[in-house]
Design a protein around this motif. Structure first.
Motif, PDB file in Angstrom:
ATOM      1  N   SER A  18       0.849  -1.188   0.000  1.00 30.14           N
ATOM      2  CA  SER A  18       0.000   0.000   0.000  1.00 30.14           C
ATOM      3  C   SER A  18       0.888   1.243   0.000  1.00 30.14           C
ATOM      4  CB  SER A  18      -0.890   0.007   1.245  1.00 30.14           C
ATOM      5  OG  SER A  18      -0.102   0.213   2.405  1.00 30.14           O
ATOM      6  N   GLY A  19       0.299   2.369  -0.313  1.00 29.43           N
ATOM      7  CA  GLY A  19       1.048   3.620  -0.282  1.00 29.43           C
ATOM      8  C   GLY A  19       1.621   3.901   1.100  1.00 29.43           C
ATOM      9  N   TYR A  20       0.836   3.616   2.133  1.00 30.49           N
ATOM     10  CA  TYR A  20       1.307   3.836   3.501  1.00 30.49           C
ATOM     11  C   TYR A  20       2.512   2.956   3.818  1.00 30.49           C
ATOM     12  CZ  TYR A  20       1.512   3.913   8.564  1.00 30.49           C
ATOM     13  OH  TYR A  20       1.963   4.024   9.860  1.00 30.49           O
ATOM     14  N   ASP A  21       2.432   1.682   3.451  1.00 29.95           N
ATOM     15  CA  ASP A  21       3.552   0.768   3.729  1.00 29.95           C
ATOM     16  C   ASP A  21       4.794   1.167   2.936  1.00 29.95           C
ATOM     17  OD1 ASP A  21       2.190  -0.781   5.599  1.00 29.95           O
ATOM     18  OD2 ASP A  21       1.361  -2.093   4.055  1.00 29.95           O
ATOM     19  N   LEU A  22       4.598   1.625   1.708  1.00 32.52           N
ATOM     20  CA  LEU A  22       5.736   2.097   0.909  1.00 32.52           C
ATOM     21  C   LEU A  22       6.393   3.303   1.574  1.00 32.52           C
ATOM     22  CD1 LEU A  22       4.179   1.739  -2.635  1.00 32.52           C
ATOM     23  CD2 LEU A  22       6.162   0.470  -1.766  1.00 32.52           C
ATOM     24  N   MET A  23       5.568   4.214   2.095  1.00 30.88           N
ATOM     25  CA  MET A  23       6.105   5.399   2.779  1.00 30.88           C
ATOM     26  C   MET A  23       6.958   4.988   3.975  1.00 30.88           C
ATOM     27  SD  MET A  23       5.597   7.898   5.451  1.00 30.88           S
ATOM     28  CE  MET A  23       4.215   7.099   6.164  1.00 30.88           C
ATOM     29  N   LEU A  40       2.927  10.391  -6.733  1.00 36.36           N
ATOM     30  CA  LEU A  40       3.864   9.625  -7.560  1.00 36.36           C
ATOM     31  C   LEU A  40       3.287   8.264  -7.937  1.00 36.36           C
ATOM     32  CD1 LEU A  40       7.456  10.269  -6.182  1.00 36.36           C
ATOM     33  CD2 LEU A  40       6.530  10.850  -8.413  1.00 36.36           C
ATOM     34  N   LEU A  41       2.606   7.622  -7.002  1.00 31.02           N
ATOM     35  CA  LEU A  41       1.983   6.338  -7.320  1.00 31.02           C
ATOM     36  C   LEU A  41       0.931   6.513  -8.420  1.00 31.02           C
ATOM     37  CD1 LEU A  41       1.668   4.750  -3.765  1.00 31.02           C
ATOM     38  CD2 LEU A  41       3.054   3.892  -5.672  1.00 31.02           C
ATOM     39  N   ALA A  42       0.167   7.609  -8.354  1.00 28.08           N
ATOM     40  CA  ALA A  42      -0.828   7.871  -9.404  1.00 28.08           C
ATOM     41  C   ALA A  42      -0.138   8.094 -10.749  1.00 28.08           C
ATOM     42  CB  ALA A  42      -1.683   9.081  -9.017  1.00 28.08           C
TER      43      ALA A  42
END
Length: 181
Positions: A18-23, A40-42
Protein backbone atom coordinates in the motif's frame (compact mmCIF):
# COMPACT_ATOMS: atom_id res chain seq x y z
CA UNK A 1 10.96 9.97 -13.48
CA UNK A 2 12.63 11.19 -10.32
CA UNK A 3 14.68 9.17 -7.84
CA UNK A 4 11.75 8.70 -5.47
CA UNK A 5 9.75 7.12 -8.31
CA UNK A 6 12.54 4.61 -8.84
CA UNK A 7 12.71 4.06 -5.10
CA UNK A 8 9.04 3.11 -5.08
CA UNK A 9 9.57 0.78 -8.03
CA UNK A 10 12.53 -0.74 -6.15
CA UNK A 11 10.37 -1.51 -3.14
CA UNK A 12 7.57 -2.86 -5.30
CA UNK A 13 10.03 -5.14 -7.10
CA UNK A 14 10.23 -7.16 -3.85
CA UNK A 15 6.56 -7.14 -2.82
CA UNK A 16 3.22 -5.46 -3.46
CA UNK A 17 2.38 -2.79 -0.90
CA UNK A 18 0.00 0.00 0.00
CA UNK A 19 1.05 3.62 -0.28
CA UNK A 20 1.31 3.84 3.50
CA UNK A 21 3.55 0.77 3.73
CA UNK A 22 5.74 2.10 0.91
CA UNK A 23 6.10 5.40 2.78
CA UNK A 24 7.26 3.55 5.91
CA UNK A 25 9.65 1.25 4.04
CA UNK A 26 11.36 3.98 2.04
CA UNK A 27 12.20 6.14 5.08
CA UNK A 28 15.58 4.50 5.82
CA UNK A 29 16.71 5.27 2.26
CA UNK A 30 14.92 8.44 1.29
CA UNK A 31 12.87 10.87 3.39
CA UNK A 32 9.44 11.09 1.78
CA UNK A 33 6.01 12.14 2.95
CA UNK A 34 2.53 10.91 2.09
CA UNK A 35 2.05 14.07 0.05
CA UNK A 36 4.87 12.96 -2.25
CA UNK A 37 4.19 9.23 -2.40
CA UNK A 38 0.52 9.15 -3.35
CA UNK A 39 0.80 11.55 -6.34
CA UNK A 40 3.86 9.62 -7.56
CA UNK A 41 1.98 6.34 -7.32
CA UNK A 42 -0.83 7.87 -9.40
CA UNK A 43 1.73 9.06 -12.00
CA UNK A 44 3.45 5.67 -12.05
CA UNK A 45 0.10 4.00 -12.51
CA UNK A 46 -0.96 6.31 -15.34
CA UNK A 47 2.42 5.61 -17.01
CA UNK A 48 1.85 1.86 -16.76
CA UNK A 49 4.75 1.27 -14.33
CA UNK A 50 2.54 0.03 -11.48
CA UNK A 51 -0.99 -1.24 -11.05
CA UNK A 52 -3.18 -1.55 -8.01
CA UNK A 53 -5.76 -3.88 -6.64
CA UNK A 54 -8.38 -2.61 -4.25
CA UNK A 55 -8.47 -4.40 -0.91
CA UNK A 56 -11.88 -4.08 0.72
CA UNK A 57 -11.68 -3.69 4.49
CA UNK A 58 -14.64 -3.74 6.83
CA UNK A 59 -13.10 -1.95 9.80
CA UNK A 60 -11.11 0.64 7.82
CA UNK A 61 -11.35 2.43 4.49
CA UNK A 62 -10.52 0.28 1.47
CA UNK A 63 -6.88 0.41 0.42
CA UNK A 64 -4.96 0.20 -2.81
CA UNK A 65 -2.15 -2.34 -2.95
CA UNK A 66 0.34 -1.53 -5.69
CA UNK A 67 2.50 -3.93 -7.66
CA UNK A 68 5.14 -3.34 -10.32
CA UNK A 69 4.27 -4.10 -13.95
CA UNK A 70 6.60 -5.45 -16.66
CA UNK A 71 7.02 -1.85 -17.92
CA UNK A 72 8.00 -0.84 -14.37
CA UNK A 73 10.52 -3.67 -14.13
CA UNK A 74 12.08 -2.63 -17.44
CA UNK A 75 12.32 1.01 -16.28
CA UNK A 76 13.95 -0.19 -13.04
CA UNK A 77 16.48 -2.33 -14.95
CA UNK A 78 17.33 0.66 -17.18
CA UNK A 79 17.73 2.94 -14.14
CA UNK A 80 20.16 0.46 -12.56
CA UNK A 81 22.56 1.02 -15.49
CA UNK A 82 22.76 4.78 -14.87
CA UNK A 83 25.45 6.25 -12.59
CA UNK A 84 24.23 7.16 -9.10
CA UNK A 85 24.25 10.80 -8.00
CA UNK A 86 26.70 11.96 -5.35
CA UNK A 87 25.52 11.14 -1.81
CA UNK A 88 23.45 13.89 -0.26
CA UNK A 89 24.24 14.59 3.38
CA UNK A 90 21.98 16.86 5.38
CA UNK A 91 22.75 16.88 9.07
CA UNK A 92 21.42 19.76 11.14
CA UNK A 93 23.89 18.97 13.92
CA UNK A 94 26.78 19.79 11.56
CA UNK A 95 25.38 23.28 10.98
CA UNK A 96 24.87 23.82 14.69
CA UNK A 97 28.44 22.75 15.44
CA UNK A 98 29.76 25.13 12.79
CA UNK A 99 28.34 28.09 14.70
CA UNK A 100 28.53 26.64 18.20
CA UNK A 101 30.62 29.56 19.47
CA UNK A 102 27.46 31.68 19.22
CA UNK A 103 25.74 29.59 21.88
CA UNK A 104 26.39 27.89 25.18
CA UNK A 105 28.67 24.87 25.44
CA UNK A 106 26.15 23.17 27.74
CA UNK A 107 23.56 23.28 24.93
CA UNK A 108 26.04 21.86 22.43
CA UNK A 109 26.96 19.15 24.93
CA UNK A 110 23.29 18.11 25.18
CA UNK A 111 23.08 17.97 21.38
CA UNK A 112 26.12 15.68 21.23
CA UNK A 113 24.84 13.50 24.09
CA UNK A 114 21.55 13.15 22.23
CA UNK A 115 23.40 12.12 19.06
CA UNK A 116 25.40 9.53 21.00
CA UNK A 117 22.20 8.04 22.43
CA UNK A 118 20.49 8.11 19.02
CA UNK A 119 23.42 6.36 17.33
CA UNK A 120 23.60 3.75 20.12
CA UNK A 121 19.88 3.01 19.77
CA UNK A 122 20.02 2.75 15.97
CA UNK A 123 23.11 0.56 16.13
CA UNK A 124 21.54 -1.80 18.68
CA UNK A 125 18.38 -2.08 16.55
CA UNK A 126 20.38 -2.77 13.37
CA UNK A 127 22.60 -5.34 15.04
CA UNK A 128 19.56 -7.16 16.45
CA UNK A 129 17.95 -7.11 13.01
CA UNK A 130 21.15 -8.43 11.39
CA UNK A 131 21.25 -11.24 13.96
CA UNK A 132 17.70 -12.24 13.07
CA UNK A 133 18.55 -12.06 9.35
CA UNK A 134 21.59 -14.29 9.85
CA UNK A 135 19.28 -17.07 11.11
CA UNK A 136 16.67 -16.82 8.35
CA UNK A 137 16.29 -19.62 5.84
CA UNK A 138 16.30 -18.82 3.05
CA UNK A 139 18.45 -15.79 3.79
CA UNK A 140 17.07 -12.34 2.94
CA UNK A 141 18.01 -10.82 -0.42
CA UNK A 142 21.65 -9.78 -0.69
CA UNK A 143 20.62 -6.17 -1.36
CA UNK A 144 18.84 -6.05 2.01
CA UNK A 145 21.92 -7.37 3.82
CA UNK A 146 24.22 -4.93 2.00
CA UNK A 147 22.02 -1.99 2.99
CA UNK A 148 21.70 -3.13 6.60
CA UNK A 149 25.47 -3.48 6.85
CA UNK A 150 25.97 -0.03 5.29
CA UNK A 151 23.61 1.41 7.89
CA UNK A 152 25.47 -0.42 10.65
CA UNK A 153 28.80 1.04 9.48
CA UNK A 154 27.20 4.49 9.25
CA UNK A 155 25.91 4.42 12.82
CA UNK A 156 29.16 2.91 14.17
CA UNK A 157 31.03 5.78 12.52
CA UNK A 158 28.54 8.40 13.72
CA UNK A 159 28.70 7.00 17.25
CA UNK A 160 32.49 6.99 17.25
CA UNK A 161 32.63 10.56 15.96
CA UNK A 162 29.91 11.77 18.37
CA UNK A 163 31.70 10.28 21.38
CA UNK A 164 34.98 11.85 20.22
CA UNK A 165 33.33 15.25 19.69
CA UNK A 166 31.73 15.03 23.13
CA UNK A 167 35.14 14.30 24.71
CA UNK A 168 36.63 17.32 22.90
CA UNK A 169 33.82 19.53 24.17
CA UNK A 170 34.16 18.29 27.76
CA UNK A 171 37.92 18.93 27.65
CA UNK A 172 37.27 22.46 26.37
CA UNK A 173 34.70 23.07 29.10
CA UNK A 174 37.16 21.85 31.75
CA UNK A 175 39.87 24.18 30.42
CA UNK A 176 37.53 27.18 30.45
CA UNK A 177 36.20 26.65 33.99
CA UNK A 178 37.96 28.84 36.55
CA UNK A 179 40.13 27.00 39.05
CA UNK A 180 38.71 27.23 42.58
CA UNK A 181 41.24 28.45 45.16
Amino acid sequence: MNTLSYGLLSLLSNSADSGYDLMRKIQPFWPAKHSQIYPLLAQLESGGYVQHTLVVQSDKPDKKVYSITPIGKEALRSWLTEPACEPNTRDELVLKLYCMEQGELADIRRLLETRVAYSQDKLAWLQAKLEVYSLQQPPPPLGTLLLMKKAEYHFESDLSWSEWALRQLVERQNQEEPNPR
